[in-house]
Scaffold this motif. Sequence first.
Motif, PDB file in Angstrom:
ATOM      1  N   GLN B 141       0.829  -1.197   0.000  1.00  0.00           N
ATOM      2  CA  GLN B 141       0.000   0.000   0.000  1.00  0.00           C
ATOM      3  C   GLN B 141       0.869   1.255   0.000  1.00  0.00           C
ATOM      4  O   GLN B 141       0.627   2.198  -0.731  1.00  0.00           O
ATOM      5  CB  GLN B 141      -0.901  -0.040   1.232  1.00  0.00           C
ATOM      6  N   ARG B 142       1.926   1.229   0.810  1.00  0.00           N
ATOM      7  CA  ARG B 142       2.806   2.397   0.887  1.00  0.00           C
ATOM      8  C   ARG B 142       3.590   2.589  -0.409  1.00  0.00           C
ATOM      9  O   ARG B 142       3.798   3.719  -0.847  1.00  0.00           O
ATOM     10  CB  ARG B 142       3.757   2.253   2.082  1.00  0.00           C
ATOM     11  N   VAL B 143       3.998   1.468  -1.029  1.00  0.00           N
ATOM     12  CA  VAL B 143       4.700   1.584  -2.312  1.00  0.00           C
ATOM     13  C   VAL B 143       3.767   2.198  -3.354  1.00  0.00           C
ATOM     14  O   VAL B 143       4.167   3.084  -4.119  1.00  0.00           O
ATOM     15  CB  VAL B 143       5.214   0.211  -2.797  1.00  0.00           C
ATOM     16  N   ALA B 144       2.518   1.745  -3.369  1.00  0.00           N
ATOM     17  CA  ALA B 144       1.542   2.283  -4.320  1.00  0.00           C
ATOM     18  C   ALA B 144       1.391   3.790  -4.129  1.00  0.00           C
ATOM     19  O   ALA B 144       1.313   4.555  -5.086  1.00  0.00           O
ATOM     20  CB  ALA B 144       0.201   1.585  -4.150  1.00  0.00           C
ATOM     21  N   LEU B 145       1.407   4.201  -2.881  1.00  0.00           N
ATOM     22  CA  LEU B 145       1.279   5.626  -2.583  1.00  0.00           C
ATOM     23  C   LEU B 145       2.512   6.395  -3.065  1.00  0.00           C
ATOM     24  O   LEU B 145       2.399   7.449  -3.702  1.00  0.00           O
ATOM     25  CB  LEU B 145       1.082   5.810  -1.084  1.00  0.00           C
ATOM     26  N   TRP B 176      -0.839   7.508   9.641  1.00  0.00           N
ATOM     27  CA  TRP B 176       0.326   7.904   8.875  1.00  0.00           C
ATOM     28  C   TRP B 176      -0.082   8.734   7.660  1.00  0.00           C
ATOM     29  O   TRP B 176       0.509   9.757   7.331  1.00  0.00           O
ATOM     30  CB  TRP B 176       1.072   6.636   8.453  1.00  0.00           C
ATOM     31  N   LEU B 177      -1.184   8.304   6.989  1.00  0.00           N
ATOM     32  CA  LEU B 177      -1.659   9.019   5.804  1.00  0.00           C
ATOM     33  C   LEU B 177      -2.140  10.419   6.183  1.00  0.00           C
ATOM     34  O   LEU B 177      -1.887  11.399   5.486  1.00  0.00           O
ATOM     35  CB  LEU B 177      -2.786   8.226   5.136  1.00  0.00           C
ATOM     36  N   ARG B 178      -2.813  10.509   7.315  1.00  0.00           N
ATOM     37  CA  ARG B 178      -3.303  11.805   7.800  1.00  0.00           C
ATOM     38  C   ARG B 178      -2.125  12.772   8.009  1.00  0.00           C
ATOM     39  O   ARG B 178      -2.154  13.910   7.581  1.00  0.00           O
ATOM     40  CB  ARG B 178      -4.071  11.564   9.102  1.00  0.00           C
ATOM     41  N   GLN B 179      -1.086  12.230   8.640  1.00  0.00           N
ATOM     42  CA  GLN B 179       0.124  13.034   8.882  1.00  0.00           C
ATOM     43  C   GLN B 179       0.740  13.502   7.575  1.00  0.00           C
ATOM     44  O   GLN B 179       1.081  14.672   7.399  1.00  0.00           O
ATOM     45  CB  GLN B 179       1.166  12.182   9.597  1.00  0.00           C
TER      46      GLN B 179
END
Lengths: 297, 366, 284
Positions: B141-145, B176-179
Amino acid sequence: MAVNTPAIETYLVNTPVREKPFPFAKLALITVAMLFMALFLLLPLIVVFSEALSAGLGEYLSALADPGVLSAIWMTVAIAAVAVPANVLFGIIASWCIARFKFTGREFLITLIDLPFSISPVVAGLLQVLLFGTTGLFGPWLSDHNIQIIFALPGMILATTFVTFPFVARELIPLAQEQGNDEEEAAVTLGASGLQIFWRVSLPKLRWGLLYGVLLCNARAMGEFGAVSVVSGKVFGYTDTLSLAVESLYDSYEIQAAFATASLLAMLALVTLVLKAALEWAHRDELHALKRKKAAT
Amino acid sequence: MSTTIEIKNITRSFGRHTVLNDVNLAVQPGELLALLGPSGSGKTTLLRLIAGLDFPDTGIIKFDKDDALGRKPKERGVGFVFQHYALFRHMTVFENIAFALRIRRAPKAEVTERVNALLKLIQLETLASRYPAQLSGGQRQRVALARALAIQPRVLLLDEPFGALDAVVRRDLRRWLRQLHEEMNITTLFVTHDQEEAFELADRVVIMNAGQINQEGTPIDIYREPANVFVHEFLGESNKFLATIKSGLVQAAAGFPLGTTTAPDGQATAYIRPHHILLRPSLRGAWRVQRLTSTGAHARVTIAHNETQAESAMPADALLESGLTEGAPIDVTFTGGTLFDAQGKTPTKLTALKPTLTQFTNLHSA
Amino acid sequence: MSATIGRRQFAWRQPSILPGFAPSLTITLVWLGVIVVGPLAVMLWFTAGLGWHGFFSILSRPRVLGDLWVSVWTAFAASAVNAVFGLLVAWVLTRYEFPGRRFADALVDLPFALPTAVAGIALSTLYAPNGWIGSLLAPLGIKIAFTPAGIVVAMMFISLPFIVRTVQPIIEDLEYEQEEAAHLMGATGAEIFRRIIFPAILPALLTGFALAFARALGEYGSIIFIAGNKPMVSEILPLLIMAQLDQFDYQGATAIGTLMLFVSFVLLLAINLLQAWVRRRHGG
């Protein structure tokens, strides 16, 4: 029967899922199945090599060194060298249009592509004769211009292309459908052009399925007999492929030479099977999905 | 400088099935907006239209003053995170993130520098040479982001970004995404069917149903003042009573008082959330405790008035202190709720019949 | 106002963001037309030139009818025997773990990979009266090579993988819990097979049977060496086409080719219907 109850429970708790409750029945089934396979599949393979070597290694090698056999090897390779790349190219293009887009008539198109699978190879050869033979559709025009297709290499290539037509396409289409368009769409949002998507995303994604299809296509193209037999001049040492050379030699009672030639094709088959099994093992996740999909559609 | 998105009169149908019906929406610069709705409500289609992966039948989409529909996805400057990530399976993490830069023929040094910066941002520096199949769901998910962020998009779009993850990973990634959003301040839209996710993460929530926007607003406003029955039901459990309004008094059809309202006389449906039902042991109470259940931190009490059942909720500790037992007679107070008309629209507030006793309030806020 | 226009909707295809639809479809259709559909159409056109009367007078020749019968019954017999043994092989390979299982699994595909001429001379040598198997059967008065039984053996060899490979995935997908449940309810092994397993496998088995039948019917290379090639007894239709061509009887060959094409179409239709049934059953 109260006695049975604990036995069942023990079985459920202790037995691995694949085990059957009756080891005897299991053993019997395995034995019968393996005997059947040994008799029907393994024995024919063994007899090829045993007959080929029946007169010793020296005779075997000299049979293979025959100019007629060498010419047959060349014919076989030449046919595959045209038919396989042609079908690879077609398979890739067809899978792009059929798997990446949704349109009416898609299923019908797949059926048409599969059609050569269910047509007798002899009929495939007959078609070439009807098109390019002396009394065929283009026969008069071809003879006026002195072009020989039937009973020569071009006809054999065309017949082989017909017979192997679906091989690559039918591996790629279900695989591409299974993989979906997500990665292609991701590439679009990242700014890739059509060709960039194709070269950098779609083709690499399909590479194992493509290799698999090429393997099977090549095995059939090099081994094809019926279709090629119709359109070949059947001149040993001239228009014979390896398969046709096997027939020529066998019919002229050169049994050992026939089997020596056949052993080359058998080795090709074995190499194909080993590579196929290796590919299935190394990329089983991908290809397993493919197998499943093919079985259901 | 962040981008605004303006969506006007967007309609999209697949064959005879209308997926989006005359949708209008304005997204403020730097906003983190959630598109919330059940599956089939059209939220993913809307996201794909904004990205340029699909085309509307009619309507306008503008980025700032720019007509986006006239532009290809490449020119829109959109970063898209797919529901199942759509990572390139044959490329390493590094190459996945570098893809967009390589397509744009960025110089090698710049690619390396930028990708490394992104790897650091997603805290996956050590996994640069792994393939997607070798990563956990959260890592993918983080890589996709990171891949979507590589081109420094004007707009970031995420389709069910946490849908395929387990609960713990989901919670961490959400924070983490919010941050991340606060640091980068990119206009961001994400699609979800999970109310908790939308409310925790988003500045503003847009609730969609059957191809239309039913309500938009801050999480608090939406929860307090749902625009219609669908929104109310979608946002969590509630008790539903048919009721009659007569000069401001609301009486349940089953024969007990519900509270007061400003709505005109007539028929209505009252929706009352479980935590708006207060209970007090009382020998002359008209209700009875039917069942007590604990879900951990919270307790649920099923109560009955003759044939009518209702669900009340309170902190588990409060239940212990209250001394309620199954079968005991109780008094019930409805401290809040919403009344809808026969069409399930025009919400009005339902307020408690008499001032709530302090001991109730204590009981429930314990 | 340019922004308000959507994409035009083509009724026959869904719009897509991916490029290359028109060129790839064009190439596919042209290639398909040149290699497959065109030639088949030419054959049908030649057949039409014979007229109904000419067509049926060729097909009603005793040798054509006799060979058709030989082709059909041998292909049916081979597929039927294979249905039993193919199911057994698929079951054993999928459900049991034993030494050599992977080797055996790979070997199933041998008939796909081994050129038919090689299979033909190998089987012919094995089953000839002086061959490894033939010599064992000869004292019992059983002749296989150069009889219709030889055709059945060759057809069994080439069509076995069709049945195994069609049934295998279905067996893999069977829920073991169903069998356990039946077992707990007191069903014996045979009952479990008959009532639980077999009905689940049946559609796939029939599909495999049809695929094997179609392949066996069209097969040429592996059969001609082992069959006696005696007209109306041990001669198959593809060989008859060959014989017509050798006598320059192109009309005869064309008519028989069209007959075989027709049979292929019928089988293809049957296979598609069967597979639709499998899909409905397994929701795949």
